[in-house]
Design a protein around this motif. Sequence first.
Motif, PDB file in Angstrom:
ATOM      1  N   TYR A  19       0.838  -1.203   0.000  1.00  0.00           N
ATOM      2  CA  TYR A  19       0.000   0.000   0.000  1.00  0.00           C
ATOM      3  C   TYR A  19       0.869   1.246   0.000  1.00  0.00           C
ATOM      4  O   TYR A  19       2.007   1.236   0.477  1.00  0.00           O
ATOM      5  N   ALA A  20       0.314   2.292  -0.585  1.00  0.00           N
ATOM      6  CA  ALA A  20       0.982   3.591  -0.646  1.00  0.00           C
ATOM      7  C   ALA A  20       0.074   4.634  -0.006  1.00  0.00           C
ATOM      8  O   ALA A  20      -1.141   4.633  -0.210  1.00  0.00           O
ATOM      9  N   GLU A  21       0.684   5.502   0.773  1.00  0.00           N
ATOM     10  CA  GLU A  21      -0.017   6.592   1.457  1.00  0.00           C
ATOM     11  C   GLU A  21       0.605   7.901   0.994  1.00  0.00           C
ATOM     12  O   GLU A  21       1.813   8.081   1.065  1.00  0.00           O
ATOM     13  N   TYR A  22      -0.226   8.803   0.509  1.00  0.00           N
ATOM     14  CA  TYR A  22       0.238  10.098   0.016  1.00  0.00           C
ATOM     15  C   TYR A  22      -0.374  11.214   0.859  1.00  0.00           C
ATOM     16  O   TYR A  22      -1.557  11.159   1.204  1.00  0.00           O
ATOM     17  N   TYR A  23       0.431  12.225   1.141  1.00  0.00           N
ATOM     18  CA  TYR A  23      -0.058  13.369   1.923  1.00  0.00           C
ATOM     19  C   TYR A  23       0.541  14.649   1.363  1.00  0.00           C
ATOM     20  O   TYR A  23       1.745  14.726   1.099  1.00  0.00           O
ATOM     21  N   PHE A  24      -0.312  15.657   1.192  1.00  0.00           N
ATOM     22  CA  PHE A  24       0.110  16.963   0.682  1.00  0.00           C
ATOM     23  C   PHE A  24      -0.188  18.021   1.740  1.00  0.00           C
ATOM     24  O   PHE A  24      -1.343  18.397   1.932  1.00  0.00           O
ATOM     25  N   PRO A  25       0.836  18.508   2.458  1.00  0.00           N
ATOM     26  CA  PRO A  25       0.588  19.490   3.524  1.00  0.00           C
ATOM     27  C   PRO A  25       0.160  20.846   3.011  1.00  0.00           C
ATOM     28  O   PRO A  25      -0.474  21.617   3.744  1.00  0.00           O
ATOM     29  N   ASN A  26       0.490  21.156   1.755  1.00  0.00           N
ATOM     30  CA  ASN A  26       0.146  22.461   1.189  1.00  0.00           C
ATOM     31  C   ASN A  26      -0.985  22.298   0.185  1.00  0.00           C
ATOM     32  O   ASN A  26      -0.872  21.519  -0.757  1.00  0.00           O
ATOM     33  N   LYS A  27      -2.066  23.028   0.382  1.00  0.00           N
ATOM     34  CA  LYS A  27      -3.226  22.908  -0.499  1.00  0.00           C
ATOM     35  C   LYS A  27      -2.868  23.161  -1.962  1.00  0.00           C
ATOM     36  O   LYS A  27      -3.413  22.546  -2.871  1.00  0.00           O
ATOM     37  N   GLU A  28      -1.936  24.070  -2.210  1.00  0.00           N
ATOM     38  CA  GLU A  28      -1.598  24.415  -3.584  1.00  0.00           C
ATOM     39  C   GLU A  28      -0.913  23.266  -4.310  1.00  0.00           C
ATOM     40  O   GLU A  28      -0.846  23.253  -5.537  1.00  0.00           O
ATOM     41  N   ASP A  29      -0.391  22.287  -3.578  1.00  0.00           N
ATOM     42  CA  ASP A  29       0.270  21.144  -4.198  1.00  0.00           C
ATOM     43  C   ASP A  29      -0.646  19.935  -4.318  1.00  0.00           C
ATOM     44  O   ASP A  29      -0.247  18.905  -4.854  1.00  0.00           O
ATOM     45  N   ASP A  30      -1.858  20.049  -3.816  1.00  0.00           N
ATOM     46  CA  ASP A  30      -2.772  18.913  -3.781  1.00  0.00           C
ATOM     47  C   ASP A  30      -3.301  18.594  -5.164  1.00  0.00           C
ATOM     48  O   ASP A  30      -3.224  19.400  -6.094  1.00  0.00           O
ATOM     49  N   TYR A  31      -3.867  17.388  -5.304  1.00  0.00           N
ATOM     50  CA  TYR A  31      -4.431  16.929  -6.562  1.00  0.00           C
ATOM     51  C   TYR A  31      -5.915  16.647  -6.394  1.00  0.00           C
ATOM     52  O   TYR A  31      -6.379  16.316  -5.310  1.00  0.00           O
ATOM     53  N   GLY A  32      -6.632  16.742  -7.492  1.00  0.00           N
ATOM     54  CA  GLY A  32      -8.059  16.454  -7.461  1.00  0.00           C
ATOM     55  C   GLY A  32      -8.328  14.980  -7.400  1.00  0.00           C
ATOM     56  O   GLY A  32      -9.319  14.557  -6.803  1.00  0.00           O
ATOM     57  N   SER A  33      -7.456  14.161  -8.001  1.00  0.00           N
ATOM     58  CA  SER A  33      -7.680  12.719  -7.964  1.00  0.00           C
ATOM     59  C   SER A  33      -6.433  11.971  -8.383  1.00  0.00           C
ATOM     60  O   SER A  33      -5.536  12.532  -9.012  1.00  0.00           O
ATOM     61  N   PHE A  34      -6.391  10.701  -8.001  1.00  0.00           N
ATOM     62  CA  PHE A  34      -5.358   9.772  -8.427  1.00  0.00           C
ATOM     63  C   PHE A  34      -6.021   8.679  -9.246  1.00  0.00           C
ATOM     64  O   PHE A  34      -7.190   8.367  -9.054  1.00  0.00           O
ATOM     65  N   GLY A  35      -5.238   8.060 -10.125  1.00  0.00           N
ATOM     66  CA  GLY A  35      -5.762   6.934 -10.878  1.00  0.00           C
ATOM     67  C   GLY A  35      -4.735   5.833 -11.003  1.00  0.00           C
ATOM     68  O   GLY A  35      -3.529   6.082 -10.990  1.00  0.00           O
ATOM     69  N   VAL A  36      -5.203   4.601 -11.078  1.00  0.00           N
ATOM     70  CA  VAL A  36      -4.341   3.447 -11.296  1.00  0.00           C
ATOM     71  C   VAL A  36      -4.742   2.804 -12.609  1.00  0.00           C
ATOM     72  O   VAL A  36      -5.923   2.515 -12.834  1.00  0.00           O
TER      73      VAL A  36
END
Length: 270
Positions: A184-201
Motif C-alpha cells: 500500500y501507498a499513502e500520500y499526503y500533501f501538507p500544502n493545499k496548492e500542491d494537492d491533486y483532485g484525484s489519483f488513478g491506477v
Amino acid sequence: MKNNNVETLLSAVDEKYIAETLEFKNRSKVLPLTANLGVKIAAGVLAFIAIGAITVYATGKIMSKPEIEEHEIIIRNLDYEELNTQRYDWRETTDDPVSEEVEGGENDKWFLKKTTYYGNYKTINYVYDDYDKAMSECPMDRWFESHPGELKSFSWRMEVDDNDTIRSYDATAIVAYEDTEYVYAEYYFPNKEDDYGSFGVEVNDPHNERTYTNANGTEYVIIDDDEYWGDTYMGVYSYVMFSYDNYYGIFTFENMTDEQIHEVLDALVF
C-alpha cells in the motif's frame, strides 16, 4: 503497481529487498498533470486535476469511493480546491537525477536513507524494517496498529523544493501474507496548492466491484483486475483506494481471497 510484480518474498530484509523497496518508490512517483495533458507514470499511478466525488462517511472522516473507467480506477479528493491561478510546477527540471545513499548508524531508527537530487528539488527517502520505529519519525497518519502478515519493508519519503519547503510526503509498505503479499501507498500533501483532485491506477480489465464494511464501520470498495507481466498471466490483483483530507491511499492485494483482504481492512484504524 501496474505490470510490475514485487520480488519473491524474502525471509529477511536484505540488500536485494531494500533495492526493490526503493525501486517501487521511484515507480510510484507522482507527477502533476494539467487539464489537457495526461502523463503516464511507470507504476500506473496517475494524478489528475479534477473535482467531484461520491462520498462515504466514516468515523471522524469523510472518505471517497473509487470510480471505474475503461482502463483506470480513479479516486477523487473531496477536499480538493481548484485554484483561480495556474499552479506552480515545482517539480519541473531538466537535470538528470543524482542519488546518494547512507546506511543507518547506531542511533538511527532507519537502516537506509536515500537522497535524490533533481535540480530544483530533491527527495529524501527513509527505509525501515519496523513499523513502530518508522511511525515514531514519519509525520503522516498511522493507518495500522499492526499489519496482518509480516512487514518486509516500510519507507517514507518527502519531496523538498529549492526553498527547502516540504511539498509532499508518501509512504510505501510491503507486507508478506501467507504465500502472497500486499502493498500500500499513502500520500499526503501538507500544502493545499500542491494537492491533486484525484489519483488513478491503470488496469487491464477492472471487474468484480464489491464493497466491504470493516470492523470500524467504514465501507471500502474492492475492485479486481487480471494482471500480466508481458504476456505472462500473474493472477488477480485487487485494489482498494480512498482519500480523505489531503491524503490518498492505494492498496494492491496480490492473489488474495476476500477473507484475507477483509482481515487487512479490519486492521485499519479507521
